[in-house]
Scaffold this motif. Structure first.
Motif, PDB file in Angstrom:
ATOM      1  N   THR A   1       0.830  -1.199   0.000  1.00  0.00           N
ATOM      2  CA  THR A   1       0.000   0.000   0.000  1.00  0.00           C
ATOM      3  C   THR A   1       0.872   1.260   0.000  1.00  0.00           C
ATOM      4  N   VAL A   2       1.949   1.287   0.779  1.00  0.00           N
ATOM      5  CA  VAL A   2       2.839   2.453   0.816  1.00  0.00           C
ATOM      6  C   VAL A   2       3.541   2.640  -0.523  1.00  0.00           C
ATOM      7  N   VAL A   3       4.045   1.569  -1.097  1.00  0.00           N
ATOM      8  CA  VAL A   3       4.732   1.664  -2.402  1.00  0.00           C
ATOM      9  C   VAL A   3       3.750   2.132  -3.474  1.00  0.00           C
ATOM     10  N   GLU A   4       2.552   1.618  -3.464  1.00  0.00           N
ATOM     11  CA  GLU A   4       1.555   2.017  -4.447  1.00  0.00           C
ATOM     12  C   GLU A   4       1.163   3.482  -4.287  1.00  0.00           C
ATOM     13  N   TYR A   5       1.118   3.961  -3.011  1.00  0.00           N
ATOM     14  CA  TYR A   5       0.762   5.360  -2.764  1.00  0.00           C
ATOM     15  C   TYR A   5       1.822   6.294  -3.356  1.00  0.00           C
ATOM     16  N   PHE A   6       3.100   5.965  -3.213  1.00  0.00           N
ATOM     17  CA  PHE A   6       4.147   6.858  -3.687  1.00  0.00           C
ATOM     18  C   PHE A   6       4.435   6.701  -5.172  1.00  0.00           C
ATOM     19  N   ASP A   7       3.919   5.694  -5.810  1.00  0.00           N
ATOM     20  CA  ASP A   7       4.089   5.576  -7.264  1.00  0.00           C
ATOM     21  C   ASP A   7       3.070   6.428  -7.909  1.00  0.00           C
TER      22      ASP A   7
END
Length: 186
Positions: free
Chosen positions: A180-186
């Motif tokens: 979820t964090v990686v997807e948010y910053f992409d």
């Protein structure tokens, strides 16, 4: 207008008007006749004397101050000239690239026509039949054909896994949070 006519040199009592030409050299002849018996003037003698050239004292100019505005102006003009030159260089590079891309486009268009013709030939019924026969394929016999009866209702079997352990749930939760964090910053 009348005063301007009186000031003309040929306006006197002997002047002739009409189709006859004015005698413009009359005054010169009268002056020469008036000085006919006199000695030559000294003006002619002065012309015959050698002329001596005198050298005047050379004066130098004072050193002038250089204006800040003129220096800034010349710098601005030089900078603009460099910018114009660089823009011409970029324009030339873009023109060369455009020509290269147009050549590549024409090459790709001719290749597209060739490949499209090959593609259409590949799906020609006779070509497919010849390719299948050359590969050893033949039409299926009646013993090779199977029919599936789908008239019964649909059914599905769901298999459930055993309840996951604490460690696997913790890893799944951690994986979900990182995702979820990686997807948010992409």
């Amino acid at each position: 207008m009348a005063s301007a006519a009186k000031e003309l040199r040929y306006n006197h009592a002997n002047a002739v008007y009409g189709s006859l030409a004015y005698d413009l050299d009359r005054e010169l002849r009268e002056r020469e006749l008036g000085h006919a018996g006199e000695a030559p003037r000294q003006r002619e003698a002065a012309l015959e004397r050698p002329k001596v050239r005198s050298v005047s004292k050379v004066r130098t100019r004072e050193r002038q101050q250089l204006s800040v505005f003129s220096v800034v102006g010349f710098a601005a003009v030089a900078a603009l000239a460099v910018l114009v030159l660089m823009s011409y260089v970029q324009l030339t590079a873009l023109s060369a690239e455009t020509v290269a891309l147009k050549k590549q486009l024409t090459t790709l268009e001719t290749e597209n026509v060739t490949l499209t013709a090959q593609y259409e030939r590949m799906f020609d019924r006779n070509t497919v039949k010849e390719a299948a026969e050359s590969a050893g394929m033949s039409k299926p016999s009646s013993s090779q054909i199977y029919y599936i009866d789908l008239s019964d209702g649909d059914s599905a079997v769901v298999y459930q896994q055993a309840e996951p352990g604490v460690l696997s749930r913790l890893l799944a939760s951690l994986h979900h949070g990182i995702y979820t964090v990686v997807e948010y910053f992409d």
